[in-house]
Design a protein around this motif. Structure first.
Motif, PDB file in Angstrom:
ATOM      1  N   LYS A   1      72.772 -46.404  13.892  1.00 26.59           N
ATOM      2  CA  LYS A   1      71.686 -46.417  12.909  1.00 26.59           C
ATOM      3  C   LYS A   1      72.181 -46.827  11.526  1.00 26.59           C
TER       4      LYS A   1
ATOM      5  N   LEU B   1      58.289 -51.190  15.360  1.00 32.29           N
ATOM      6  CA  LEU B   1      57.902 -50.117  14.445  1.00 32.29           C
ATOM      7  C   LEU B   1      56.684 -49.361  14.953  1.00 32.29           C
TER       8      LEU B   1
ATOM      9  N   ARG C   1      58.137 -47.082  17.510  1.00 29.50           N
ATOM     10  CA  ARG C   1      58.784 -45.936  16.880  1.00 29.50           C
ATOM     11  C   ARG C   1      57.744 -44.928  16.399  1.00 29.50           C
TER      12      ARG C   1
ATOM     13  N   ARG D   1      59.991 -41.665   9.609  1.00 30.90           N
ATOM     14  CA  ARG D   1      59.150 -42.822   9.308  1.00 30.90           C
ATOM     15  C   ARG D   1      59.426 -43.408   7.927  1.00 30.90           C
TER      16      ARG D   1
ATOM     17  N   ASP E   1      62.410 -45.454   8.200  1.00 31.79           N
ATOM     18  CA  ASP E   1      62.138 -46.651   9.005  1.00 31.79           C
ATOM     19  C   ASP E   1      61.499 -47.741   8.159  1.00 31.79           C
TER      20      ASP E   1
END
Length: 541
Positions: free
Chosen positions: A210, A464, A467, A477, A480
């Protein structure tokens, strides 16, 4: 920075700083020093456990700083900090931002202490592993700092005396440090640990994937296409060939916290919460539930947006795994006594559910008085405080005879697959990106609908979306959207609070110096107490 100095110095010496010199000069009647207390295995294990305990401190508050101001949830109550919800009034005085900044540095100093005394304690079999665990946790904290604040101070040694001024290290250096620490830890970590919740090699690989994925977008701070390739490789290493075998709903089931797909979590065994605070991640999702017999305390503070409520295909079981599509009386009856607890509300959303409400009601005597509220604008109306599907992932029970706090998942296999998918997409390997996404969607499919849930192409917007379906409410979020440069674009149309500001002719993200409020502000308390000139992020100067 005097605020950090006080925090770190206090944590390092275990003293309450006092202006009275006599207090600091008092005799140590027990002759106990850090050197001899942490000099054996028992003492050092306690210090490592203290490092793990700091995870609770970071995640204990109501998670507005992690979950507000995105396209998934909007503020439906005045207690949500307005600056976090819609950015226009976000200032360096924001309390939740200050708490995050302060607590991360406090926690880093505990980790620094554990690393310092690893050189003093008597060697024992697990010592090398424990040091690698602490390195991983500290690297994770710096990853949270660099994502939220950009350039931050690297404090890598135990502070044993006051420091009155700090410098901000460029984000490029912070990323380099995080990656170096994780690579070092991976070499010394085992694939499995006897204690669930300890850092393993796969946990560090998940985090490192990540980190590379995030840096890959940030070319100003050393990111490049090579980061995406690295991220994909590390994510696959963390996956380690493990398929997603559990039904999605099982991941968050009552007392199923230690399931096979959880790589790393914050543990909340009942005994450990008797004298220390539990998290508050079940509270803000609503609907309003505040009865003593209900076993929960929920308020409609962060309300799901229309985008989130309508994002799931009919065959996607993640809706029912994320949201409670009934409301029982008492609320916790759906967990403890589902066969005999009256159902007050039912929330059908799929074509089959909407067509079958009569049969659904007739299937149980507990449903004869149920109010049926199908999907529609009422679900995402900010004034609707009591009658919409509740986000249930972290529901905890607070009854006299049952005290249960759901663990918080920091790394789980479903996200690892989506990290891999995004990394392969950005590295140009569309076929492997598609395969990783389809594994997530296969698991999410209703029985017999696996083929219908497969997709033939993906792009960043789709990943997205995926996700959001997989990870809603898990505190990821905002990062993200910041990582991918989608924060302003998505919230401008999907978050009604932010959209209203845009529609009025104002850009809520626009701050000082024509800079946008993409990073959080450095807390005013940190800047004002620094003896030097600790710089603020440009949008807040």
């Amino acid at each position: 920075m005097k605020s950090i100095k006080t925090i770190l110095y206090t944590a390092a010496l275990g003293l309450a700083i006092s202006s009275c010199a006599g207090y600091l000069d008092e005799e140590n009647l027990g002759n106990t020093t850090a050197e001899n207390y942490y000099g054996d295995q028992a003492g050092y294990e306690g210090l490592v456990n203290a490092t793990y305990s700091t995870l609770r401190d970071v995640y204990q508050p109501t998670p507005y700083v992690f979950c507000a101001g995105t396209d998934l949830f909007f503020a439906a109550h005045a207690e949500v900090p307005l600056g976090l919800a819609s950015y226009q009034t976000l200032t360096p005085g924001n309390g939740q931002v200050e708490e995050l900044f302060k607590t991360l540095y406090q926690s880093i100093q505990i980790a620094n202490m554990a690393l310092e005394y690893s050189n003093e304690t008597a060697p024992y079999t697990a010592l090398e592993t424990r040091v690698a665990e602490v390195r991983t946790i500290r690297a994770y904290y710096y990853f949270l700092l660099v994502q939220n604040f950009g350039d931050v101070t690297l404090v890598t040694d135990l502070i044993k005396e006051p420091i009155v001024s700090f410098e901000r290290n460029p984000a490029r250096e912070v990323y380099d440090f995080i990656i170096s620490e994780l690579e070092m830890a991976i070499d010394d970590l085992p694939m499995d640990q006897p204690d669930f919740g300890r850092v393993t090699k796969r946990v560090a690989q998940h985090i490192l994937a990540k980190v590379h994925l995030t840096r890959g977008y940030d070319t100003e701070n050393g990111g490049s296409a090579a980061d995406f390739t690295e991220a994909a490789q590390w994510a696959d290493a963390a996956i380690d060939g493990q398929a997603l075998n559990l039904a999605f709903g099982e991941l968050f089931e009552y007392q199923n916290d230690n399931n096979e797909e959880i790589l790393w979590s914050i543990q909340y065994a009942e005994a450990s919460t008797l004298n220390s605070p539990a998290h508050n991640w079940d509270y803000p999702w609503g609907p309003l539930v505040q009865g003593a017999d209900d076993g929960v305390n929920k308020k409609n503070a962060l309300h799901p947006t229309e985008y989130l409520f309508t994002l799931f295909d009919d065959a996607d079981t993640r809706f029912e795994g994320t949201f409670l599509n009934i409301k029982t009386s008492p609320y916790t009856g759906y967990i403890l006594n589902p066969e005999s607890t009256p159902v007050n509300y039912y929330y059908p959303r799929t074509a089959a559910q909407l067509a079958d409400t009569t049969a659904w009601r007739a299937a149980s005597p507990n449903r004869m008085e149920t109010i049926i509220t199908p999907i529609g604008p009422y679900w995402w109306d900010a004034l609707n405080q009591t009658d919409f599907p509740a986000l249930k992932k972290f529901d905890r029970l607070q009854l006299p005879d049952i005290r249960y706090t759901h663990d918080l998942y920091l790394a789980r296999l479903g996200e690892t697959y989506l990290i891999a998918a995004e990394a392969y997409l950005q590295a140009g390997d569309l076929g492997t990106a598609l395969a990783r996404v389809n594994e997530v969607r296969r698991r999410a499919a209703a029985p017999g609908m696996e083929a219908a849930m497969q997709v033939s192409s993906v792009d960043l917007d789709f990943i997205l979306d995926e996700r959001a379906r997989e990870l809603a409410g898990e505190g990821l979020r905002w990062m993200d959207l910041k990582r991918t440069g989608k924060l302003m674009e998505y919230t401008a149309t999907r978050n009604p609070d932010i959209k209203a500001i845009y529609d009025s002719g104002t850009d809520p993200f626009l701050g000082a110096n024509s800079e946008y409020k993409i990073l959080r502000p450095i807390p005013l308390s940190a800047i004002s107490l620094d003896a030097g000139d600790y710089p603020q992020n440009p949008a807040y100067e």
